[in-house]
Design an enzyme around this catalytic site. Structure first.
Site, PDB file in Angstrom:
ATOM      1  N   LYS A  93       0.844  -1.218   0.000  1.00 19.76           N
ATOM      2  CA  LYS A  93       0.000   0.000   0.000  1.00 19.76           C
ATOM      3  C   LYS A  93       0.872   1.259   0.000  1.00 19.76           C
ATOM      4  O   LYS A  93       0.753   2.115   0.886  1.00 19.76           O
ATOM      5  CB  LYS A  93      -0.981  -0.038   1.171  1.00 19.76           C
ATOM      6  CG  LYS A  93      -1.909  -1.254   1.083  1.00 19.76           C
ATOM      7  CD  LYS A  93      -3.006  -1.253   2.104  1.00 19.76           C
ATOM      8  CE  LYS A  93      -3.937  -2.427   1.952  1.00 19.76           C
ATOM      9  NZ  LYS A  93      -3.362  -3.730   2.333  1.00 19.76           N
TER      10      LYS A  93
HETATM   11  O1  LIG Z   1      -4.986  -4.607  -0.063  1.00 20.08           O
HETATM   12  C1  LIG Z   1      -5.392  -5.573   0.587  1.00 20.08           C
HETATM   13  O2  LIG Z   1      -4.967  -6.689   0.375  1.00 20.08           O
HETATM   14  C2  LIG Z   1      -6.511  -5.356   1.521  1.00 20.08           C
HETATM   15  C3  LIG Z   1      -7.433  -4.391   1.178  1.00 20.08           C
HETATM   16  C4  LIG Z   1      -8.653  -4.322   1.853  1.00 20.08           C
HETATM   17  O3  LIG Z   1      -9.535  -3.548   1.507  1.00 20.08           O
HETATM   18  N1  LIG Z   1      -8.871  -5.162   2.901  1.00 20.08           N
HETATM   19  C5  LIG Z   1      -7.952  -6.085   3.307  1.00 20.08           C
HETATM   20  O4  LIG Z   1      -8.240  -6.840   4.249  1.00 20.08           O
HETATM   21  N2  LIG Z   1      -6.733  -6.154   2.658  1.00 20.08           N
HETATM   22  C6  LIG Z   1      -5.697  -7.118   3.094  1.00 20.08           C
HETATM   23  O5  LIG Z   1      -6.150  -8.441   2.838  1.00 20.08           O
HETATM   24  C7  LIG Z   1      -5.771  -9.320   3.916  1.00 20.08           C
HETATM   25  C8  LIG Z   1      -7.038  -9.856   4.544  1.00 20.08           C
HETATM   26  O6  LIG Z   1      -6.737 -10.837   5.482  1.00 20.08           O
HETATM   27  P1  LIG Z   1      -7.840 -11.830   6.130  1.00 20.08           P
HETATM   28  O7  LIG Z   1      -8.962 -10.968   6.602  1.00 20.08           O
HETATM   29  O8  LIG Z   1      -7.082 -12.489   7.222  1.00 20.08           O
HETATM   30  O9  LIG Z   1      -8.251 -12.786   5.033  1.00 20.08           O
HETATM   31  C9  LIG Z   1      -4.904  -8.478   4.843  1.00 20.08           C
HETATM   32  O10 LIG Z   1      -3.548  -8.646   4.445  1.00 20.08           O
HETATM   33  C10 LIG Z   1      -5.328  -7.052   4.579  1.00 20.08           C
HETATM   34  O11 LIG Z   1      -4.299  -6.133   4.769  1.00 20.08           O
END
Ligand SMILES: O=C(O)c1cc(=O)[nH]c(=O)n1[C@@H]1O[C@H](COP(=O)(O)O)[C@@H](O)[C@H]1O
Length: 272
Positions: A93
């Protein structure tokens, strides 16, 4: 990796699964802590059991940066271990004034050789373009994120009367093209995915938020899939922390397989 190669992999594996490597020393099985590089050892075993089911891996850079130089080393070893035909996402990011963005791009695309990086759009065109100057590399721009706070800015009305995320999509799609840009669209905003798809019909979406955050895979596919799939759906905690016992990698495989099997059906239903 280009778009055709990515779609080939999706068809070959009947999967559009991205496994998030959000590897946290406080959550990995305790027996790994005595190894010389617990983070890499954990990732290695997760990759070994999920590589035939996943088309992408997304290490979230925060989890590695937080460990200092040792974390960067674990990240590099993890990246080197991921098979070459699997798409890699540096979830960093980033985004800054042009010359700084250029060095972020060099760090993740050249020094580390990731295929793609997540970038925040709010500093505008000159903060994103330096990432797009790298051949066969991808920018994954935050459009509509999965978290509660996305309402603070992304959903408020801009001067034109449209929500800000729409402005981001309409403007930024001309900075690159569907062969070097993707968008982050959270799975927790199912009803909005159709709106995003209308504005950018050809682009791939990185969709986090299934699993631990509760988003629906069926909705994501129904509203977001296009003729070349157009989706990379991420799950991190739901896969990698399926078990904290010695069998964690096998347990991760079971969770990855559940998603892959659902994805295979959704590809038949909405893509092919
Ligand atoms: O850019 C991302 O990957 C991201 C964007 C977003 O809107 N929401 C989001 O959860 N993420 C990322 O996606 C992953 C979600 O993880 P879990 O919720 O454990 O599946 C994390 O690494 C967050 O940083």
């Amino acid at each position: 990796m280009n778009k055709a190669q990515l779609f080939d992999q999706i068809k070959r594996k009947s999967s559009f699964l991205c496994v998030g490597l959000d590897t946290d020393l406080t959550k990995i099985p305790r027996h790994l802590l005595s190894s010389s590089d617990p983070v890499f050892e954990f990732n290695k075993q997760i990759i070994d059991t999920t590589a035939d089911l996943a088309v992408a891996y997304k290490p979230n850079i925060a989890f590695y940066e937080a460990l200092g130089p040792k974390g960067w080393e674990s990240l590099q070893k993890t990246l080197d271990y991921i098979p070459n035909d699997i798409f890699t996402i540096a979830d960093a990011k980033r985004g800054d004034i042009g010359n700084t963005s250029g060095l972020y791009a060099k760090a993740f695309f050249e020094t580390m050789n990731f295929d793609s990086i997540t970038v925040a759009p709010y500093m505008g065109v000159d903060s994103v373009k330096p990432f797009l100057a790298f051949k066969d590399k991808w920018v994954i721009l935050l459009a509509l994120t999965s978290n509660e706070g996305s309402m603070d800015f992304q959903l408020i009305e801009s001067q034109s009367g449209k929500p800000l995320f729409q402005e981001v999509l309409e403007k930024s799609q001309h900075w690159g093209n569907p062969d070097n840009m993707m968008y982050v669209v959270g799975a927790t905003r199912g009803e909005k995915i159709a709106e995003v798809r209308q504005i950018v019909p050809e682009h791939f979406f990185l969709v986090p938020g299934v699993g631990a955050q509760g988003g629906s895979l069926e909705e994501v596919a129904k509203f977001g899939m296009n003729a070349t799939c157009g989706l990379l759906v991420n799950s991190s905690r739901g896969i990698i922390y399926a078990s904290q016992e010695k069998n964690f990698a096998a347990a991760a495989k079971v969770e990855a397989m559940k998603l892959q099997q659902e994805m295979s059906e959704l590809l038949d239903k909405y893509c092919y």
